[in-house]
Design a protein around this motif. Structure first.
Motif, short mmCIF file in Angstrom:
data_model
loop_
_atom_site.label_atom_id
_atom_site.label_comp_id
_atom_site.label_asym_id
_atom_site.label_seq_id
_atom_site.Cartn_x
_atom_site.Cartn_y
_atom_site.Cartn_z
N ILE A 171 0.85 -1.19 0.00
CA ILE A 171 0.00 0.00 0.00
C ILE A 171 0.89 1.24 0.00
O ILE A 171 1.83 1.32 0.80
CB ILE A 171 -0.95 0.03 1.22
N ILE A 172 0.63 2.17 -0.89
CA ILE A 172 1.37 3.43 -0.99
C ILE A 172 0.35 4.57 -1.03
O ILE A 172 -0.61 4.50 -1.80
CB ILE A 172 2.25 3.48 -2.25
N VAL B 237 -9.11 8.27 -3.38
CA VAL B 237 -9.30 7.20 -4.37
C VAL B 237 -8.26 6.10 -4.14
O VAL B 237 -7.06 6.38 -4.05
CB VAL B 237 -9.16 7.75 -5.80
N THR B 238 -8.74 4.87 -4.04
CA THR B 238 -7.85 3.71 -4.00
C THR B 238 -7.71 3.16 -5.42
O THR B 238 -8.68 2.79 -6.05
CB THR B 238 -8.42 2.62 -3.07
N ILE C 101 -0.55 3.20 -12.26
CA ILE C 101 -0.57 3.67 -10.87
C ILE C 101 0.80 4.20 -10.47
O ILE C 101 0.91 5.25 -9.82
CB ILE C 101 -1.02 2.53 -9.93
N MET C 102 1.85 3.49 -10.85
CA MET C 102 3.21 3.96 -10.55
C MET C 102 3.47 5.32 -11.18
O MET C 102 4.07 6.20 -10.55
CB MET C 102 4.23 2.95 -11.06
N LEU D 224 -4.49 9.88 -3.06
CA LEU D 224 -4.44 8.57 -3.71
C LEU D 224 -3.92 7.52 -2.74
O LEU D 224 -3.03 7.77 -1.93
CB LEU D 224 -3.53 8.60 -4.94
N GLU D 225 -4.49 6.35 -2.88
CA GLU D 225 -4.03 5.18 -2.13
C GLU D 225 -3.86 4.05 -3.14
O GLU D 225 -4.83 3.61 -3.76
CB GLU D 225 -5.08 4.81 -1.08
N ALA D 226 -2.62 3.62 -3.33
CA ALA D 226 -2.34 2.53 -4.28
C ALA D 226 -2.35 1.20 -3.53
O ALA D 226 -1.67 1.05 -2.52
CB ALA D 226 -1.00 2.74 -4.95
#
Length: 486
Positions: free
Chosen positions: A57-58, A72-73, A124-125, A138-140
């Motif tokens: 999780i980032i 937003v995930t 996402i990266m 943002l939540e990756a």
């Protein structure tokens, strides 16, 4: 060839994809790609951590002026399906994927490409690294082991995620917005059998089935592609009806979520039947090729004489196994009554192995209706139990029920029409997405899925459209501008 890929637009996304594809990342062996992602997040100075099962999780704060938007995930999975052509020499545990550009497509050299779900991961990266893209907080979420059990999504505990909206970037048609998916269950049949010495006056043959398209056992199951295990079994059944054959070995298919492209068998038959046996196999092969000539033009069925093996399967076990595989349903079982053109329930006979006194048949049964999924799984169980197998049902995961009133769906529909001048197709898919599993612990999270156009996923024919990635990236950036307020 990664240099050629790195020059494609958008370069930030393609460069991240090339970086990712340099890291071996088979399902169940994601240690290197997990560390790769942890190092990436920490290098950006972002909050980065790994949960207890290995998901990464980032988190990245909102850009100026976007703090009032909902978090937003963004979610994609780190693992990829490892498939290669039989004549391709490649070590998935040690080598990075070798890519090439052909027209509008990026492909791999004789292996799967990893665009499923590497393009989502790369996008996402690129967002996490960007200092120019406007976005809310943002939540990756990078999950592990999606392809062989979804254990990453299943192991993610409630309370870890903070996002209110989840964008899953794991679908494969750029004009579709996905709001539902099928659940699945693994059906595995095993039994021991007695091996007998091969009698005198026998000759042995190797039978080969290859050249099939293969593909994703969910997304492609309705296309009518040939299944190498079913084709091989049909050959063995027909041969056994006319001659006394002995099966020494069967090795067909690979992963549960890939339609099998190849199967190999070694059998013995009395030498007096040599001419008639070869003729029978080739005649039936011709019939099967004619049946599949439009869908599988490259189907190859070969037979060649080989050294006589030392042992073969005892006749009763052989007959029961072949008949059980013949009876077992493969392909589409039922179409959905709720949505047009959607497969409701299906099964893929993915792997068949018989050797050294042990046989195993591996299936993946899918359905958007849980009771129908279990009904078909039990049907398969009964067929294989009658053949003396011990059958286990495992890896059961839920589907994702569509929510046509989703707030984020309205955003995506409106944005797609505004940006591209036409409406998107709102669909549910027959593949297994992680949204249904994640929704169990995050029932209030508004979820949607979309992605670039990827063809041939789970096979060495996998390819991703370059122009579609450009479209997907543009769409993603526009969506982030219009995320609802808190």
């Amino acid at each position: 060839m990664s240099k050629e890929v790195r020059q494609l637009e958008p370069t930030n996304v393609w460069n991240k994809f090339a970086d990712l594809n340099a890291v071996p990342r088979p399902s169940k062996k994601e240690e290197r790609v997990i560390q790769f992602m942890l190092d990436f997040g920490k290098s950006l100075g972002l909050e980065t951590f790994k949960d207890e099962v290995g998901n990464v999780i980032i988190r990245k704060p909102a850009t100026s002026g976007m703090e009032h938007k909902k978090m937003v995930t963004l979610q994609s999975h780190l693992d990829m399906v490892h498939q290669k052509n039989a004549d391709t020499i490649f070590d998935f545990d040690a080598q990075g994927i070798e890519m090439k550009v052909e027209g509008d497509w990026v492909k791999a050299k004789g292996t799967t490409l990893g665009a499923d779900n590497g393009m989502g991961v790369a996008a996402i990266m690129a967002l996490l690294e960007s200092d120019s893209v406007e976005h809310p907080a943002l939540e990756a979420l990078f999950t592990i082991d999606e392809e062989t059990g979804m254990t990453g999504a299943m192991g993610l505990k409630a309370g870890v995620l903070k996002g209110e909206i989840l964008l899953n970037l794991d679908t494969e048609e750029d004009d579709e917005i996905d709001i539902g998916c099928a659940g699945g269950i693994d059906v595995t049949a095993r039994r021991r059998y007695m091996e007998l010495d091969v009698p005198n006056n026998q000759i042995a043959y190797a039978i080969t089935v290859k050249g099939l398209q293969g593909g994703h056992s969910g997304m492609d199951i309705h296309r009518g592609f040939g299944n190498a295990n079913k084709i091989m079994n049909r050959l063995l059944f027909s041969a056994g009806e006319r001659f006394e054959i002995g099966v020494s070995e069967i090795n067909g298919g690979s992963l549960r979520n890939a339609i099998p492209r190849e199967s190999f068998a070694v059998i013995v038959v009395h030498e007096k039947f040599m001419d008639n046996f070869e003729k029978t196999i080739l005649e039936l092969a011709g019939t099967i090729k004619d049946e599949l000539k439009y869908m599988e033009p490259n189907l190859y069925v070969g037979i060649e004489q080989v050294a006589v093996p030392a042992s073969m399967m005892e006749p009763d076990a052989q007959q029961k196994l072949i008949r059980a595989i013949y009876a077992a349903k493969n392909g589409v079982y039922a179409m959905s009554a709720a949505m047009d053109d959607l497969v409701e329930t299906s099964n893929n006979i993915a792997r068949v192995v018989a050797k050294d006194g042990h046989c195993e048949v591996m299936c993946l049964t899918r359905s958007s209706v849980n009771s129908a999924k279990l009904d078909l799984a039990n049907s398969l169980r009964c067929a294989f139990e009658l053949a003396g197998c011990e059958v286990t049902l495992s890896g059961d995961y839920p589907g994702w029920n569509p929510n046509p009133d989703s707030a984020i769906l309205k955003v995506l529909e409106n944005k797609y029409k505004t940006v591209f001048g036409e409406g998107a197709h709102v669909v549910a898919c027959h593949a297994g997405l992680e949204c249904g599993i994640l929704g169990k612990n995050y029932p209030d999270m508004d979820m949607i899925s979309f992605g670039p156009t990827i063809k041939g996923a789970h096979s060495p024919d996998e390819r991703v459209s370059i122009s579609s990635v450009q479209k997907f990236w543009k769409f993603l950036l526009e969506i982030l501008k219009d995320v609802p307020n808190k």
